[in-house]
Design an enzyme around this catalytic site. Structure first.
Site, PDB file in Angstrom:
ATOM      1  N   ILE A 120      -7.718  -0.074  10.821  1.00 49.87           N
ATOM      2  CA  ILE A 120      -7.192   0.541   9.600  1.00 49.87           C
ATOM      3  C   ILE A 120      -5.702   0.252   9.616  1.00 49.87           C
ATOM      4  O   ILE A 120      -4.988   0.736  10.504  1.00 49.87           O
ATOM      5  CB  ILE A 120      -7.413   2.073   9.609  1.00 49.87           C
ATOM      6  N   HIS A 121      -5.217  -0.556   8.693  1.00 51.61           N
ATOM      7  CA  HIS A 121      -3.821  -1.015   8.739  1.00 51.61           C
ATOM      8  C   HIS A 121      -3.088  -0.546   7.486  1.00 51.61           C
ATOM      9  O   HIS A 121      -3.503  -0.850   6.369  1.00 51.61           O
ATOM     10  CB  HIS A 121      -3.810  -2.544   8.818  1.00 51.61           C
ATOM     11  N   ASP A 139       5.179  11.405   8.739  1.00 51.00           N
ATOM     12  CA  ASP A 139       4.040  10.546   8.401  1.00 51.00           C
ATOM     13  C   ASP A 139       3.288  11.192   7.241  1.00 51.00           C
ATOM     14  O   ASP A 139       2.708  12.262   7.402  1.00 51.00           O
ATOM     15  CB  ASP A 139       3.123  10.389   9.624  1.00 51.00           C
ATOM     16  N   CYS A 146       2.778  -2.787   5.394  1.00 46.54           N
ATOM     17  CA  CYS A 146       4.158  -2.928   5.847  1.00 46.54           C
ATOM     18  C   CYS A 146       4.644  -4.273   5.319  1.00 46.54           C
ATOM     19  O   CYS A 146       4.491  -5.287   5.996  1.00 46.54           O
ATOM     20  CB  CYS A 146       4.247  -2.858   7.370  1.00 46.54           C
ATOM     21  N   GLN A 200       0.425  -6.695  15.069  1.00 48.92           N
ATOM     22  CA  GLN A 200      -0.862  -5.998  15.210  1.00 48.92           C
ATOM     23  C   GLN A 200      -1.898  -6.549  14.228  1.00 48.92           C
ATOM     24  O   GLN A 200      -3.062  -6.724  14.583  1.00 48.92           O
ATOM     25  CB  GLN A 200      -0.674  -4.501  14.947  1.00 48.92           C
ATOM     26  N   ARG A 229       0.853   9.690   5.367  1.00 45.48           N
ATOM     27  CA  ARG A 229      -0.341   8.932   4.992  1.00 45.48           C
ATOM     28  C   ARG A 229      -1.569   9.813   4.842  1.00 45.48           C
ATOM     29  O   ARG A 229      -1.680  10.859   5.448  1.00 45.48           O
ATOM     30  CB  ARG A 229      -0.631   7.856   6.044  1.00 45.48           C
TER      31      ARG A 229
HETATM   32  N1  GTP Z   1       8.979   5.459   6.929  1.00 47.07           N
HETATM   33  C1  GTP Z   1       8.888   4.466   7.808  1.00 47.07           C
HETATM   34  N2  GTP Z   1       7.751   3.743   7.849  1.00 47.07           N
HETATM   35  C2  GTP Z   1       7.682   2.763   8.763  1.00 47.07           C
HETATM   36  C3  GTP Z   1       8.736   2.439   9.642  1.00 47.07           C
HETATM   37  N3  GTP Z   1       8.351   1.390  10.405  1.00 47.07           N
HETATM   38  C4  GTP Z   1       7.090   1.070  10.010  1.00 47.07           C
HETATM   39  N4  GTP Z   1       6.693   1.882   9.026  1.00 47.07           N
HETATM   40  C5  GTP Z   1       5.382   1.989   8.380  1.00 47.07           C
HETATM   41  O1  GTP Z   1       4.502   2.508   9.329  1.00 47.07           O
HETATM   42  C6  GTP Z   1       3.168   2.146   9.019  1.00 47.07           C
HETATM   43  C7  GTP Z   1       2.498   1.593  10.275  1.00 47.07           C
HETATM   44  O2  GTP Z   1       1.153   1.513  10.023  1.00 47.07           O
HETATM   45  P1  GTP Z   1       0.045   1.151  11.085  1.00 47.07           P
HETATM   46  O3  GTP Z   1       0.491   0.017  11.945  1.00 47.07           O
HETATM   47  O4  GTP Z   1      -1.248   1.015  10.319  1.00 47.07           O
HETATM   48  O5  GTP Z   1      -0.134   2.481  11.920  1.00 47.07           O
HETATM   49  P2  GTP Z   1       0.446   3.150  13.171  1.00 47.07           P
HETATM   50  O6  GTP Z   1       0.546   4.612  12.905  1.00 47.07           O
HETATM   51  O7  GTP Z   1       1.671   2.442  13.617  1.00 47.07           O
HETATM   52  O8  GTP Z   1      -0.715   3.022  14.260  1.00 47.07           O
HETATM   53  P3  GTP Z   1      -1.324   1.740  14.994  1.00 47.07           P
HETATM   54  O9  GTP Z   1      -2.737   1.668  14.503  1.00 47.07           O
HETATM   55  O10 GTP Z   1      -1.264   2.022  16.443  1.00 47.07           O
HETATM   56  O11 GTP Z   1      -0.508   0.565  14.576  1.00 47.07           O
HETATM   57  C8  GTP Z   1       3.270   1.138   7.881  1.00 47.07           C
HETATM   58  O12 GTP Z   1       2.978   1.809   6.653  1.00 47.07           O
HETATM   59  C9  GTP Z   1       4.738   0.723   7.922  1.00 47.07           C
HETATM   60  O13 GTP Z   1       5.227   0.335   6.642  1.00 47.07           O
HETATM   61  C10 GTP Z   1       9.913   3.233   9.565  1.00 47.07           C
HETATM   62  O14 GTP Z   1      10.869   3.077  10.327  1.00 47.07           O
HETATM   63  N5  GTP Z   1       9.939   4.221   8.637  1.00 47.07           N
HETATM   64 ZN    ZN Z   2       5.935  -2.408  10.035  1.00 47.88          ZN
END
Ligand code: GTP
Ligand code: ZN
Length: 204
Positions: A50-51, A126, A54, A70, A128
């Site tokens: 589930i992505h 977060d 970004c 990832q 989401r």
């Molecule tokens: N607000 C904010 N969002 C971020 C930042 N860096 C990355 N993101 C967002 O974080 C989210 C990462 O999503 P995922 O990789 O699906 O989820 P995760 O919670 O990191 O968990 P994993 O499955 O382990 O990767 C994306 O929506 C990115 O746009 C940040 O510094 N600030």
């Molecule tokens: Zn990112």
């Protein structure tokens, strides 16, 4: 939450030819995508991810996070397994949107961490939601998954919407000098499960 299936096409990638399924959230207008690879019928748990969107990491090669790495690693693993899925959810910036994420990055450029930056902007760390997962997986006929993630909250969110998570498969890739502090904050403040090894080695 009202998810409507729209259409399916082929999506050739460097790792193989996926099928791309488009869905519309008719309440929010968000356009979500599912990628599938191979034959998904059967009772065995399906490897998947589930992505959350970004744009900076997935499309613009940003090294500030681990998202793009990832996504690529997940697509590669699925192709190697011969079967699997990715739900690409349009909730940029952990749900605050692209422009607010750029605002948050500007605060991080001045020293805030990823959680503090969100909070300084008046958002939760977060924001989401995962309720679109259930109708998307139901459409694809997937009931049990081996989920590639380091985020236990995603595992819980899937279980909350009735999807069986048979296994969590760690997905630690893409560490570099620009995202090391971000990954550490994910681990210490957002609950991500990352082995110390991830912080000890210097390789991608
Ligand atoms: N607000 C904010 N969002 C971020 C930042 N860096 C990355 N993101 C967002 O974080 C989210 C990462 O999503 P995922 O990789 O699906 O989820 P995760 O919670 O990191 O968990 P994993 O499955 O382990 O990767 C994306 O929506 C990115 O746009 C940040 O510094 N600030
Ligand atoms: Zn990112």
């Amino acid at each position: 939450m009202s998810i409507k299936y729209i259409a399916t096409s082929k999506l050739p990638t460097p790792w193989g030819v996926f099928a791309m399924h488009g869905f519309e959230d008719t309440e929010t207008g968000k356009e979500h995508v599912a990628l599938t690879f191979g034959e998904l019928s059967g009772d065995q748990p399906v490897l998947g991810r589930i992505h959350s969107e970004c744009l900076t990491g997935d499309a613009l090669f940003s090294l500030r996070c681990d998202c793009g790495f990832q996504l690529q690693a997940a697509m590669q693993s699925i192709a190697e397994a011969g079967q699997g899925f990715i739900l690409y959810l349009r909730q940029e910036g952990r749900g605050i949107g692209l422009l607010n994420k750029i605002r948050a990055y500007a605060l991080q450029d001045k020293g805030a961490n990823t959680v503090e930056a969100n909070e300084q902007l008046g958002f939760e760390a977060d924001m989401r939601r995962y309720d679109m997962i259930q109708p998307m997986l139901e459409h694809l006929g997937i009931t049990s998954v081996r989920l590639m993630t380091n985020n236990p909250r995603k595992v819980k969110a899937m279980q909350d919407v009735g999807v069986d998570v048979a296994e969590r498969v760690p997905l630690q890739v893409g560490k570099n000098q620009y995202n090391e502090a971000y990954l550490k904050t994910k681990s210490t403040q957002l609950g991500h499960l990352m082995s110390e090894h991830h912080f000890a080695d210097d390789e991608f």
